[in-house]
Design an enzyme around this catalytic site. Sequence first.
Site, PDB file in Angstrom:
ATOM      1  N   TYR A   1     -36.280  -4.716  40.405  1.00 52.98           N
ATOM      2  CA  TYR A   1     -35.540  -5.846  41.389  1.00 52.98           C
ATOM      3  C   TYR A   1     -34.066  -5.703  40.913  1.00 52.98           C
ATOM      4  CZ  TYR A   1     -35.079  -9.057  37.459  1.00 52.98           C
ATOM      5  OH  TYR A   1     -34.361  -9.696  36.192  1.00 52.98           O
TER       6      TYR A   1
ATOM      7  N   LEU B   1     -30.406  -3.887  29.309  1.00 50.38           N
ATOM      8  CA  LEU B   1     -30.170  -3.669  30.729  1.00 50.38           C
ATOM      9  C   LEU B   1     -28.605  -3.509  30.653  1.00 50.38           C
ATOM     10  CD1 LEU B   1     -31.422  -3.836  33.653  1.00 50.38           C
ATOM     11  CD2 LEU B   1     -30.427  -6.110  33.824  1.00 50.38           C
TER      12      LEU B   1
ATOM     13  N   GLU C   1     -29.827  -8.374  23.310  1.00 54.71           N
ATOM     14  CA  GLU C   1     -29.454  -8.940  24.700  1.00 54.71           C
ATOM     15  C   GLU C   1     -30.309 -10.182  24.792  1.00 54.71           C
ATOM     16  OE1 GLU C   1     -30.298  -6.858  28.374  1.00 54.71           O
ATOM     17  OE2 GLU C   1     -32.306  -6.014  27.743  1.00 54.71           O
TER      18      GLU C   1
ATOM     19  N   LYS D   1     -34.690  -2.389  35.292  1.00 57.58           N
ATOM     20  CA  LYS D   1     -34.624  -3.589  35.721  1.00 57.58           C
ATOM     21  C   LYS D   1     -36.042  -3.907  36.533  1.00 57.58           C
ATOM     22  CE  LYS D   1     -31.620  -7.462  37.732  1.00 57.58           C
ATOM     23  NZ  LYS D   1     -31.488  -8.268  36.494  1.00 57.58           N
TER      24      LYS D   1
HETATM   25  C1  LIG Z   1     -32.456  -8.547  30.449  1.00 57.55           C
HETATM   26  C2  LIG Z   1     -30.947  -8.904  31.001  1.00 57.55           C
HETATM   27  N1  LIG Z   1     -30.108  -8.347  30.330  1.00 57.55           N
HETATM   28  C3  LIG Z   1     -28.601  -8.481  31.109  1.00 57.55           C
HETATM   29  C4  LIG Z   1     -28.694  -9.087  32.299  1.00 57.55           C
HETATM   30  C5  LIG Z   1     -27.341  -9.180  32.995  1.00 57.55           C
HETATM   31  O1  LIG Z   1     -27.115  -8.057  34.170  1.00 57.55           O
HETATM   32  P1  LIG Z   1     -26.018  -8.338  34.965  1.00 57.55           P
HETATM   33  O2  LIG Z   1     -24.652  -8.553  34.511  1.00 57.55           O
HETATM   34  O3  LIG Z   1     -26.202  -6.977  35.887  1.00 57.55           O
HETATM   35  O4  LIG Z   1     -26.384  -9.333  35.934  1.00 57.55           O
HETATM   36  C6  LIG Z   1     -29.774  -9.324  33.079  1.00 57.55           C
HETATM   37  C7  LIG Z   1     -29.829 -10.078  34.261  1.00 57.55           C
HETATM   38  O5  LIG Z   1     -30.624 -10.551  35.037  1.00 57.55           O
HETATM   39  C8  LIG Z   1     -31.019  -9.297  32.488  1.00 57.55           C
HETATM   40  O6  LIG Z   1     -32.153  -9.953  33.004  1.00 57.55           O
END
Ligand SMILES: Cc1ncc(COP(=O)(O)O)c(C=O)c1O
Length: 281
Positions: A32, A201, A177, A145
């Site tokens: 997603y 991610l 994270e 993701k």
């Molecule tokens: C586990 C995780 N890490 C980092 C992020 C941040 O990613 P982004 O900056 O692309 O929204 C998300 C965003 O949903 C996430 O679910």
Amino acid sequence: MAIGFINGEWIPVDQAVLPIDERGHNFGDGVYEVIRVYQGTPFKMREHLVRLEKSAEAILLTMNYSIDELEALIAEGLAKTGLQEASVYLQVTRGIAKRVHLFPDVPASTTMTIRPATDLPATVREKGVQVTLVEDERWKNCYIKSLNLLPNVVAKQKATDAGFYEAVFVRDGIVLEGSSCNVFLIKDGVLITPPANRFILHGITRATLLEIAKEIGVPMEEKEFGPDELLAADEAFLSSTSMEVLPIVEIDGKQIGAGIPGTISRDLHKNYRAKYQGIGV
Ligand SMILES: Cc1ncc(COP(=O)(O)O)c(C=O)c1O
């Protein structure tokens, strides 16, 4: 107004449409994306859709729409809603087929919702947030993701129940994270964030902030750090599409820096906002 999309059809978001054999809810077998729309224009849309395709490839899933088609669909949906400030959620699953583990010979299935964006209360941003460090119980492919967010949602709920805003995962003594965001610290003027390996991610906001740091001359480093280094930071913050830059002021009851959002974090956020302000004009 909000709107939903399922494989070619625009529907009301509350319409019950998902077939019982959709692999997204039987197996969490899909990927997603979340894209924020500012002033009618999706921010970093191509980057998000490229990451979506990479996530799909990593789970051996062929998407049923191309990136160009998805861009056109998002534009079409946005026009239908008339929303200027919105969040787009896109899910691509391995389709609809009788429940067996083996991949079915059916096309992928794409759903989307476009809803009004819900911004964080200004007081949360101004005060910063308290987070807790938790053991990372996720798999080893967190760069994907995936729709499988079980460890993330459980960690977030437990953290919230314990009075924290977010849970930050630690694996083998390394801070990685948050349950839905990336993590940064600032020490002696240097911006530090964990490297973009398979354990996090690769956040689009994270990448944008590293770009901004370069542009405004904040020295930065992508390197591993442990809880002690995080606790000793001058500033720390979370980043994501929805949070943007969200200062951390306390970790498990221990104050970070001066216990208020730091100046470099604020500066990075100001520059982040500048990147999307006016994009629709
Ligand atoms: C586990 C995780 N890490 C980092 C992020 C941040 O990613 P982004 O900056 O692309 O929204 C998300 C965003 O949903 C996430 O679910």
